[in-house]
Write a protein that holds these residues in place. Sequence first.
Motif, short mmCIF file in Angstrom:
data_model
loop_
_atom_site.label_atom_id
_atom_site.label_comp_id
_atom_site.label_asym_id
_atom_site.label_seq_id
_atom_site.Cartn_x
_atom_site.Cartn_y
_atom_site.Cartn_z
N LEU A 176 6.77 3.50 -7.73
CA LEU A 176 6.18 3.73 -9.05
C LEU A 176 6.08 5.23 -9.35
CD1 LEU A 176 3.29 1.09 -9.21
CD2 LEU A 176 5.49 1.05 -10.40
N ARG A 177 5.66 6.01 -8.35
CA ARG A 177 5.55 7.45 -8.56
C ARG A 177 6.91 8.07 -8.85
NH1 ARG A 177 1.37 6.96 -4.64
NH2 ARG A 177 2.83 7.26 -2.93
N ILE A 197 10.89 10.38 -12.93
CA ILE A 197 12.17 10.29 -13.64
C ILE A 197 11.95 10.15 -15.14
CG2 ILE A 197 14.23 8.83 -13.96
CD1 ILE A 197 14.05 8.14 -11.00
N GLY A 198 10.87 9.43 -15.55
CA GLY A 198 10.61 9.19 -16.97
C GLY A 198 10.07 10.40 -17.70
N ASP A 234 0.81 -1.23 0.00
CA ASP A 234 0.00 0.00 0.00
C ASP A 234 0.84 1.27 0.00
OD1 ASP A 234 -2.34 -1.48 0.04
OD2 ASP A 234 -2.30 -1.65 2.23
N GLU A 235 2.10 1.23 0.46
CA GLU A 235 2.89 2.45 0.57
C GLU A 235 4.20 2.41 -0.22
OE1 GLU A 235 3.44 3.74 4.62
OE2 GLU A 235 1.53 2.90 5.24
N CYS A 236 5.05 1.43 0.08
CA CYS A 236 6.41 1.41 -0.50
C CYS A 236 6.37 1.24 -2.01
CB CYS A 236 7.23 0.29 0.12
SG CYS A 236 7.45 0.47 1.90
N PHE A 237 5.62 0.24 -2.50
CA PHE A 237 5.61 -0.03 -3.93
C PHE A 237 4.98 1.13 -4.72
CE2 PHE A 237 3.83 -2.20 -7.74
CZ PHE A 237 5.05 -2.47 -8.35
N PRO A 238 3.84 1.67 -4.30
CA PRO A 238 3.27 2.82 -5.02
C PRO A 238 4.23 4.02 -5.05
CG PRO A 238 1.60 1.84 -3.64
CD PRO A 238 2.90 1.17 -3.28
#
Length: 213
Positions: free
Chosen positions: A205-206, A211-212, A198-202
């Motif tokens: 991604l953000r 960066i992209g 719920d926190e680390c993975f999102p």
Amino acid sequence: MRGNFVALQPLEDEDYKLFSQWVCPSKVSALARGAQDFVTEEEIRKDIVQGNTRYATVVTHEGKKIGFVSWQPLKYEGSYMLGGVIGDPNLWDMGYGAEASLLLMDYLFHSKNAHKIQFINGLYNLRSVRFLLKNKVTIEGILRDYIFLDGEYHDAVISSILRHEYYEYSEPGDMIPKSEKQQIREELYAYLQEHWKDECFPNLLRQGEKIGR
């Protein structure tokens, strides 16, 4: 590094004078260097500063400086020549020199990722040769007429111990206790288990999207 009787510490300015006293022509220098030379404090300092041999002072728990240990990198990465001496003969046979050598071996294998530690000792050096035999080193050979002392040549024994052999016979002390390492791993994994989805993975991604752009 600290043992039951002595500790190893970096050289200080006053140690160069002590070294020059310890290695002047005497029984101490005969055992430490296989040589009988007069050397000044400045010569010792220059030799240590410009050479590739590293030194540490041996200090009792009462703060008295009683000798030194040395390690010199050899041709191949991870191989070292070990040496040293206790400067006061009155302190011999008390375990100080043996413990200082073991502390240094522990440092090289456990902190510097050494593969091999090598020794060269004159066959007149009773204490050093007994130390080697007691600590399960492998005798590699005899160097004939290697040292000139007391008006005659003496053979020397060359020996070594490899990393896996050292760990078979001893349990080096960790800088960070294993229990502390295990504790923080468990805490981190517990945190990730609770917050990753719920926190680390999102958040990751953000950050990737920023960066992209």
